[in-house]
Design a protein around this motif. Structure first.
Motif, PDB file in Angstrom:
ATOM      1  N   ALA A  71     -30.551 -66.311   6.042  1.00 58.85           N
ATOM      2  CA  ALA A  71     -29.688 -65.130   6.103  1.00 58.85           C
ATOM      3  C   ALA A  71     -30.444 -63.888   6.532  1.00 58.85           C
ATOM      4  N   THR A  72     -31.731 -63.836   6.284  1.00 61.78           N
ATOM      5  CA  THR A  72     -32.512 -62.676   6.701  1.00 61.78           C
ATOM      6  C   THR A  72     -32.751 -62.685   8.206  1.00 61.78           C
ATOM      7  N   ASP A  73     -32.414 -63.806   8.834  1.00 59.40           N
ATOM      8  CA  ASP A  73     -32.678 -63.955  10.261  1.00 59.40           C
ATOM      9  C   ASP A  73     -31.400 -63.927  11.108  1.00 59.40           C
ATOM     10  N   ILE A  74     -30.280 -63.678  10.447  1.00 58.77           N
ATOM     11  CA  ILE A  74     -29.010 -63.607  11.183  1.00 58.77           C
ATOM     12  C   ILE A  74     -28.538 -62.162  11.224  1.00 58.77           C
ATOM     13  N   ARG A  75     -28.490 -61.610  12.407  1.00 54.93           N
ATOM     14  CA  ARG A  75     -28.119 -60.208  12.538  1.00 54.93           C
ATOM     15  C   ARG A  75     -26.617 -60.060  12.787  1.00 54.93           C
ATOM     16  N   VAL A  76     -26.064 -58.947  12.364  1.00 60.68           N
ATOM     17  CA  VAL A  76     -24.626 -58.720  12.517  1.00 60.68           C
ATOM     18  C   VAL A  76     -24.219 -58.696  13.989  1.00 60.68           C
ATOM     19  N   ASP A  77     -25.065 -58.149  14.839  1.00 57.20           N
ATOM     20  CA  ASP A  77     -24.691 -58.104  16.262  1.00 57.20           C
ATOM     21  C   ASP A  77     -24.606 -59.506  16.875  1.00 57.20           C
ATOM     22  N   GLU A  78     -25.396 -60.427  16.342  1.00 60.68           N
ATOM     23  CA  GLU A  78     -25.321 -61.805  16.830  1.00 60.68           C
ATOM     24  C   GLU A  78     -23.989 -62.449  16.464  1.00 60.68           C
ATOM     25  N   ILE A  79     -23.548 -62.164  15.254  1.00 60.14           N
ATOM     26  CA  ILE A  79     -22.269 -62.718  14.811  1.00 60.14           C
ATOM     27  C   ILE A  79     -21.158 -62.252  15.731  1.00 60.14           C
ATOM     28  N   ILE A  80     -21.156 -60.969  16.029  1.00 56.61           N
ATOM     29  CA  ILE A  80     -20.110 -60.407  16.882  1.00 56.61           C
ATOM     30  C   ILE A  80     -20.226 -60.942  18.307  1.00 56.61           C
ATOM     31  N   ASP A  81     -21.440 -61.045  18.803  1.00 53.65           N
ATOM     32  CA  ASP A  81     -21.634 -61.647  20.126  1.00 53.65           C
ATOM     33  C   ASP A  81     -21.028 -63.045  20.182  1.00 53.65           C
ATOM     34  N   SER A  82     -21.240 -63.814  19.132  1.00 57.35           N
ATOM     35  CA  SER A  82     -20.808 -65.208  19.134  1.00 57.35           C
ATOM     36  C   SER A  82     -19.309 -65.364  19.288  1.00 57.35           C
ATOM     37  N   VAL A  83     -18.553 -64.475  18.666  1.00 60.26           N
ATOM     38  CA  VAL A  83     -17.100 -64.585  18.789  1.00 60.26           C
ATOM     39  C   VAL A  83     -16.609 -63.871  20.044  1.00 60.26           C
ATOM     40  N   GLU A  84     -17.553 -63.508  20.898  1.00 61.06           N
ATOM     41  CA  GLU A  84     -17.224 -62.997  22.213  1.00 61.06           C
ATOM     42  C   GLU A  84     -16.495 -61.678  22.201  1.00 61.06           C
ATOM     43  N   GLU A  85     -17.006 -60.774  21.417  1.00 64.94           N
ATOM     44  CA  GLU A  85     -16.526 -59.410  21.528  1.00 64.94           C
ATOM     45  C   GLU A  85     -17.679 -58.589  22.063  1.00 64.94           C
ATOM     46  N   THR A  86     -17.386 -57.832  23.103  1.00 63.81           N
ATOM     47  CA  THR A  86     -18.441 -57.044  23.703  1.00 63.81           C
ATOM     48  C   THR A  86     -18.785 -55.833  22.836  1.00 63.81           C
ATOM     49  N   LEU A  87     -20.027 -55.419  22.891  1.00 63.34           N
ATOM     50  CA  LEU A  87     -20.442 -54.220  22.168  1.00 63.34           C
ATOM     51  C   LEU A  87     -20.706 -53.065  23.126  1.00 63.34           C
ATOM     52  N   VAL A  88     -20.452 -53.308  24.418  1.00 63.90           N
ATOM     53  CA  VAL A  88     -20.624 -52.256  25.419  1.00 63.90           C
ATOM     54  C   VAL A  88     -19.299 -51.502  25.571  1.00 63.90           C
ATOM     55  N   ILE A 118     -25.098 -48.471  19.398  1.00 55.94           N
ATOM     56  CA  ILE A 118     -24.260 -49.444  18.694  1.00 55.94           C
ATOM     57  C   ILE A 118     -25.017 -50.755  18.507  1.00 55.94           C
ATOM     58  N   ARG A 119     -25.575 -51.231  19.597  1.00 56.24           N
ATOM     59  CA  ARG A 119     -26.338 -52.478  19.542  1.00 56.24           C
ATOM     60  C   ARG A 119     -27.481 -52.385  18.540  1.00 56.24           C
ATOM     61  N   GLY A 120     -28.231 -51.295  18.628  1.00 58.74           N
ATOM     62  CA  GLY A 120     -29.384 -51.126  17.751  1.00 58.74           C
ATOM     63  C   GLY A 120     -28.998 -51.071  16.282  1.00 58.74           C
ATOM     64  N   TYR A 121     -27.913 -50.374  15.998  1.00 63.35           N
ATOM     65  CA  TYR A 121     -27.497 -50.257  14.605  1.00 63.35           C
ATOM     66  C   TYR A 121     -27.094 -51.611  14.030  1.00 63.35           C
ATOM     67  N   LEU A 122     -26.262 -52.328  14.768  1.00 63.85           N
ATOM     68  CA  LEU A 122     -25.784 -53.615  14.266  1.00 63.85           C
ATOM     69  C   LEU A 122     -26.888 -54.670  14.251  1.00 63.85           C
TER      70      LEU A 122
ATOM     71  N   GLU B 116     -20.313 -43.464  11.602  1.00 62.53           N
ATOM     72  CA  GLU B 116     -21.091 -42.225  11.568  1.00 62.53           C
ATOM     73  C   GLU B 116     -22.058 -42.149  12.747  1.00 62.53           C
ATOM     74  N   GLY B 117     -22.622 -43.296  13.095  1.00 62.06           N
ATOM     75  CA  GLY B 117     -23.542 -43.336  14.219  1.00 62.06           C
ATOM     76  C   GLY B 117     -22.866 -42.957  15.525  1.00 62.06           C
ATOM     77  N   ILE B 118     -21.711 -43.560  15.768  1.00 56.95           N
ATOM     78  CA  ILE B 118     -20.962 -43.296  16.997  1.00 56.95           C
ATOM     79  C   ILE B 118     -20.559 -41.828  17.065  1.00 56.95           C
ATOM     80  N   ARG B 119     -19.988 -41.359  15.979  1.00 53.26           N
ATOM     81  CA  ARG B 119     -19.560 -39.962  15.922  1.00 53.26           C
ATOM     82  C   ARG B 119     -20.741 -39.029  16.153  1.00 53.26           C
ATOM     83  N   GLY B 120     -21.817 -39.298  15.473  1.00 54.37           N
ATOM     84  CA  GLY B 120     -22.990 -38.435  15.573  1.00 54.37           C
ATOM     85  C   GLY B 120     -23.562 -38.398  16.977  1.00 54.37           C
ATOM     86  N   TYR B 121     -23.614 -39.557  17.598  1.00 57.10           N
ATOM     87  CA  TYR B 121     -24.178 -39.613  18.944  1.00 57.10           C
ATOM     88  C   TYR B 121     -23.336 -38.802  19.927  1.00 57.10           C
TER      89      TYR B 121
END
Ligand code: FES
Ligand code: FES
Lengths: 143, 143
Positions: A71-88, A118-122, B116-121
């Motif tokens: 669990a320490t090696d699974i990042r939230v952004d990876e989870i979102i990437d997997s279900v195919e939602e863009t973060l851009v 966004i990417r960095g935070y998640l 907060e990150g998005i808003r702040g940026y």
DNA sequence: AAATTAATTGACAGTTTTACTCAGGTATGA
DNA sequence: TCATACCTGAGTAAAACTGTCAATTAATTT
């Protein structure tokens, strides 16, 4: 600018999987009941999570899903990437920040910076971070 | 998680307005031609930008729109707010980060932090920042 | 005053995306 | 062989997005 419910469900489901897992596989039925998400929708989600290398599946009686990594090696952004939602946040830009405008358009820098933020935070949040917060929360205001 | 084209157009149109404005009002027709956005869609956007206190309108011949404040005082997040696109990534949470879950749900902290990150940026970027970048860009690689 | 410019408003329609559901199939353990 | 549980792809209703159209009001120029 909303995250789809698909992405939100995926994160919640992953937390549920980790939190209530004792090492043995957790069935989607359990998660469905606990999180009040339709079983059939979960199947769709976990199919993608598996292909994304986030979880492993165990078929047959007593089967279910387990984390593919710790669990320490699974990042939230990876989870979102997997279900195919863009973060851009803009469609003209790809995941690495490149854009058809060749950086000549006035708004390129804002969107690129936002995308990186966004990417960095998640990416700084792991599944373990989420579940530890949940546990301290439920055990009282010890944090 | 995409920003709507409405929000993107609004930002671009505001940059165009500021960049080609000499103090005299700029008509939407000019912006429409320059940015290749439909005039009628722009009308819809500027109606909201006016109500949001971002621009002032001048009617009649030679009329158009002018900035309601100085460009250094107009933030990108305000522009997006005006055209009514939310910057909060989840629907359960309001603009100030409060949520129906009363902070008991496991994912509350991630989403709140992201919001907060998005808003702040976007609040750190002003209209003037955008236009100055555009100008240095067009005059060559002097930056 | 008349004509012209341009903002202003509200309704409306086409398209796309989202958020699911349904109907099957396949692998495994008891 | 039976029950469990993963697996897959197609289909669909509702919502959101993106934009158009028509009609009006207000100011300026002639
Ligand atoms: S066209 Fe995409 S950022 Fe410039
Ligand atoms: S229900 Fe919205 S963050 Fe908890």
């Amino acid at each position: 600018m909303r995250l789809s419910t698909k992405a939100q469900y995926a994160v919640r489901a992953m937390v549920s999987l980790h939190l209530h897992g004792t090492g043995a596989p957790v069935s989607l039925r359990d998660i469905a009941v606990r999180e009040e998400i339709s079983l059939q929708y979960l199947e769709q989600l976990f199919s993608k999570l598996r292909r994304g290398g986030i979880v492993d599946s165990v078929r047959g009686t007593g089967g279910g899903y387990v984390l593919a990594r710790t669990a320490t090696d699974i990042r939230v952004d990876e989870i979102i990437d997997s279900v195919e939602e863009t973060l851009v946040p803009v469609s003209c830009m790809d995941d690495s920040g490149r854009c058809s405008c060749s950086e000549q358009c006035v708004t390129h820098n804002v969107w690129q910076g936002l995308a990186e933020g966004i990417r960095g935070y998640l990416a700084s949040y792991t599944l373990d971070d989420l579940t530890r917060q949940a546990q301290t929360k439920w055990s009282g205001p010890s944090a």
